[in-house]
Design a protein around this motif. Structure first.
Motif, PDB file in Angstrom:
ATOM      1  N   ARG A 128     -22.001  88.807  48.216  1.00 49.03           N
ATOM      2  CA  ARG A 128     -21.595  88.059  49.397  1.00 49.03           C
ATOM      3  C   ARG A 128     -20.658  86.900  49.038  1.00 49.03           C
ATOM      4  NH1 ARG A 128     -25.968  84.312  51.939  1.00 49.03           N
ATOM      5  NH2 ARG A 128     -24.518  82.591  52.288  1.00 49.03           N
ATOM      6  N   MET A 129     -20.932  86.253  47.913  1.00 47.08           N
ATOM      7  CA  MET A 129     -20.122  85.122  47.471  1.00 47.08           C
ATOM      8  C   MET A 129     -18.797  85.563  46.844  1.00 47.08           C
ATOM      9  SD  MET A 129     -21.649  82.174  48.167  1.00 47.08           S
ATOM     10  CE  MET A 129     -21.829  82.987  49.744  1.00 47.08           C
ATOM     11  N   GLY A 130     -18.725  86.820  46.405  1.00 46.07           N
ATOM     12  CA  GLY A 130     -17.492  87.329  45.824  1.00 46.07           C
ATOM     13  C   GLY A 130     -17.212  86.849  44.415  1.00 46.07           C
ATOM     14  N   TRP A 131     -18.238  86.436  43.687  1.00 41.06           N
ATOM     15  CA  TRP A 131     -18.055  85.921  42.330  1.00 41.06           C
ATOM     16  C   TRP A 131     -17.911  87.043  41.308  1.00 41.06           C
ATOM     17  CZ3 TRP A 131     -22.866  82.550  43.458  1.00 41.06           C
ATOM     18  CH2 TRP A 131     -22.471  81.395  44.165  1.00 41.06           C
ATOM     19  N   ARG A 132     -17.159  86.778  40.225  1.00 41.32           N
ATOM     20  CA  ARG A 132     -16.958  87.756  39.155  1.00 41.32           C
ATOM     21  C   ARG A 132     -17.585  87.334  37.823  1.00 41.32           C
ATOM     22  NH1 ARG A 132     -12.014  86.831  41.295  1.00 41.32           N
ATOM     23  NH2 ARG A 132     -11.259  85.867  39.367  1.00 41.32           N
ATOM     24  N   PHE A 133     -17.974  86.067  37.688  1.00 40.59           N
ATOM     25  CA  PHE A 133     -18.515  85.599  36.405  1.00 40.59           C
ATOM     26  C   PHE A 133     -19.830  86.297  36.068  1.00 40.59           C
ATOM     27  CE2 PHE A 133     -19.983  82.575  39.688  1.00 40.59           C
ATOM     28  CZ  PHE A 133     -21.354  82.604  39.497  1.00 40.59           C
ATOM     29  N   ASP A 134     -20.135  86.365  34.779  1.00 38.27           N
ATOM     30  CA  ASP A 134     -21.378  86.993  34.308  1.00 38.27           C
ATOM     31  C   ASP A 134     -22.571  86.138  34.722  1.00 38.27           C
ATOM     32  OD1 ASP A 134     -20.049  89.115  33.089  1.00 38.27           O
ATOM     33  OD2 ASP A 134     -19.809  88.024  31.206  1.00 38.27           O
ATOM     34  N   TRP A 135     -23.561  86.803  35.306  1.00 34.35           N
ATOM     35  CA  TRP A 135     -24.752  86.110  35.824  1.00 34.35           C
ATOM     36  C   TRP A 135     -25.967  86.929  35.418  1.00 34.35           C
ATOM     37  CZ3 TRP A 135     -25.322  84.758  41.767  1.00 34.35           C
ATOM     38  CH2 TRP A 135     -26.438  83.923  41.951  1.00 34.35           C
ATOM     39  N   TYR A 136     -26.859  86.324  34.640  1.00 34.83           N
ATOM     40  CA  TYR A 136     -27.991  87.042  34.072  1.00 34.83           C
ATOM     41  C   TYR A 136     -29.323  86.469  34.572  1.00 34.83           C
ATOM     42  CZ  TYR A 136     -24.327  88.504  30.833  1.00 34.83           C
ATOM     43  OH  TYR A 136     -23.160  88.989  30.305  1.00 34.83           O
ATOM     44  N   SER A 137     -30.373  87.257  34.391  1.00 30.93           N
ATOM     45  CA  SER A 137     -31.725  86.847  34.754  1.00 30.93           C
ATOM     46  C   SER A 137     -32.533  86.529  33.497  1.00 30.93           C
ATOM     47  CB  SER A 137     -32.424  87.967  35.528  1.00 30.93           C
ATOM     48  OG  SER A 137     -33.818  87.711  35.629  1.00 30.93           O
ATOM     49  N   SER A 138     -33.330  85.469  33.591  1.00 28.96           N
ATOM     50  CA  SER A 138     -34.257  85.139  32.508  1.00 28.96           C
ATOM     51  C   SER A 138     -35.703  85.383  32.940  1.00 28.96           C
ATOM     52  CB  SER A 138     -34.078  83.673  32.089  1.00 28.96           C
ATOM     53  OG  SER A 138     -34.378  82.806  33.172  1.00 28.96           O
ATOM     54  N   ALA A 139     -35.902  86.219  33.956  1.00 28.19           N
ATOM     55  CA  ALA A 139     -37.248  86.502  34.457  1.00 28.19           C
ATOM     56  C   ALA A 139     -38.140  87.029  33.341  1.00 28.19           C
ATOM     57  CB  ALA A 139     -37.175  87.523  35.590  1.00 28.19           C
ATOM     58  N   GLY A 140     -39.349  86.493  33.257  1.00 29.21           N
ATOM     59  CA  GLY A 140     -40.293  86.929  32.238  1.00 29.21           C
ATOM     60  C   GLY A 140     -40.071  86.304  30.882  1.00 29.21           C
ATOM     61  N   ASP A 141     -39.087  85.418  30.757  1.00 30.31           N
ATOM     62  CA  ASP A 141     -38.775  84.780  29.479  1.00 30.31           C
ATOM     63  C   ASP A 141     -38.990  83.270  29.606  1.00 30.31           C
ATOM     64  OD1 ASP A 141     -37.171  85.665  26.809  1.00 30.31           O
ATOM     65  OD2 ASP A 141     -36.585  83.631  27.374  1.00 30.31           O
ATOM     66  N   ASP A 230     -19.146  80.515  52.788  1.00 29.58           N
ATOM     67  CA  ASP A 230     -18.965  81.373  53.966  1.00 29.58           C
ATOM     68  C   ASP A 230     -19.735  80.863  55.180  1.00 29.58           C
ATOM     69  OD1 ASP A 230     -21.482  81.918  52.909  1.00 29.58           O
ATOM     70  OD2 ASP A 230     -21.391  84.065  53.355  1.00 29.58           O
ATOM     71  N   ARG A 231     -20.312  79.652  55.081  1.00 30.75           N
ATOM     72  CA  ARG A 231     -21.167  79.170  56.160  1.00 30.75           C
ATOM     73  C   ARG A 231     -20.820  77.766  56.648  1.00 30.75           C
ATOM     74  NH1 ARG A 231     -27.094  81.671  54.393  1.00 30.75           N
ATOM     75  NH2 ARG A 231     -26.677  83.770  55.189  1.00 30.75           N
ATOM     76  N   TYR A 232     -19.615  77.314  56.407  1.00 34.71           N
ATOM     77  CA  TYR A 232     -19.261  75.968  56.868  1.00 34.71           C
ATOM     78  C   TYR A 232     -19.182  75.871  58.382  1.00 34.71           C
ATOM     79  CZ  TYR A 232     -18.561  73.745  52.365  1.00 34.71           C
ATOM     80  OH  TYR A 232     -18.764  73.183  51.130  1.00 34.71           O
TER      81      TYR A 232
END
Length: 248
Positions: A128-141, A230-232
C-alpha cells in the motif's frame, strides 16, 4: 515571536541580520562535524548472537542483511504482531529510504527495516505504501529486545523497561530506533551505534525543509500532524496523534 507581528525591515538591514546568523550556522556545521567524528570514534561491541530474520526468500542471518556491503543501517520500524498499519511516524521516516538507498548502495552501505511482526503481516501495508527498500521480520528472535525497541508487558509493569538509554516513561511495547553495524573482511560483525526518539530526526529530510520555513515544524506535539502519505485528506477531517515514541 508570533508570525503575525514579525518585524519587517529594509533589504540592507536584512543582509546584516542574515550575515550575523550565518556565523552561527557555520559554527553549528563545525560542531555537527565534530559530533559526527566523535560518533565514529565510539568503541564497538562484537556481535556473537546468531540473530535470524525472515524475508521474502525465507530465513536470513544478520550477515546476509548487509547484502555484500561492509556497513549496515537497521531501522527498527514499529510494526507489532497483529497490527494492520505501521507507526505513522516510522512511515513518515521510511518515506525517505528509497531515495537515499539509490545512493547508499553505491557507498558501501545497506539500509533496511526490521519489525517485530511476522513477515507476512506487514506485506499488505508495504504494498500500500509503495516502498521498495528491504524490510525483514525479527519475529521469534531476541533482536528487537536486545537493541531496546521491543519491551515486554512485564518490564513495563515492573518499571524495569528502558528506552533511549533511560527508564521507559510510556507504556508502548514497540518503539522506533536505528542501529548501525560493521562487518570486517573476516566476516566479524560489530554494533557501532544506536539512536532513538529525537535522535532519529537526522533521518527525516522533510524536517530539514520545514526548519527553513517561517512556521518551522509547527508542531503542537512531535509528529502529531504526520499521517501515512495516502491518508492526509482523510486525516484533515479527524485530527489525532501519531502514536510514535519520538517525544524525547
Amino acid at each position: 515571536m508570533s508570525i503575525t507581528d514579525h518585524p519587517v525591515i529594509s533589504r540592507e538591514q536584512w543582509l546584516q541580520a542574515r550575515k550575523q546568523h550565518l556565523i552561527h550556522e557555520k559554527a553549528f556545521t563545525r560542531q555537527r562535524d565534530q559530533l559526527s567524528a566523535e560518533r565514529r570514534a565510539l568503541p564497538w561491541v562484537k556481535i556473537d548472537q546468531p540473530y535470524r530474520f525472515q524475508g521474502p526468500k525465507g530465513q536470513l542471518s544478520l550477515a546476509e542483511l548487509f547484502g555484500g556491503r561492509s556497513q549496515l543501517l537497521v531501522y527498527h520500524f514499529m510494526f507489532g504482531a497483529g497490527w494492520e498499519d505501521g507507526c505513522k511516524g516510522c512511515s513518515f521516516l521510511a518515506d525517505h529510504f528509497d531515495g537515499a538507498n539509490q545512493h547508499l548502495a553505491h557507498h558501501d552501505v545497506a539500509l533496511v527495516a526490521v519489525s517485530h511482526a511476522p513477515y507476512a503481516e506487514f506485506q499488505a501495508f508495504r504494498q500500500r505504501m509503495g516502498w521498495r527498500f528491504d524490510w525483514y521480520s525479527s519475529a521469534g528472535d531476541n533482536f528487537n529486545r536486545d537493541f531496546g525497541v521491543s519491551l515486554s508487558a512485564e518490564q513495563l509493569t515492573e518499571g524495569s523497561a528502558t528506552y533511549n538509554y533511560e527508564r521507559a516513561s510510556g507504556g508502548e511495547e514497540e518503539l522506533p530506533g536505528l542501529s548501525v553495524f560493521y562487518r570486517n573482511d573476516q566476516g566479524e560483525i560489530f554494533h557501532t551505534y544506536s539512536t532513538y526518539a529525537r535522535g532519529l530526526d537526522l533521518l527525516v529530510g522533510a524536517y530539514n525543509f520545514l526548519d527553513l520555513t517561517p512556521k518551522g515544524r509547527n508542531e503542537q506535539q512531535i509528529m502529531g500532524w504526520v499521517r501515512h502519505h495516502d491518508r492526509y485528506e482523510e486525516a484533515s477531517k479527524n485530527k489525532g496523534s501519531s502514536g510514535c515514541g519520538c517525544e524525547d
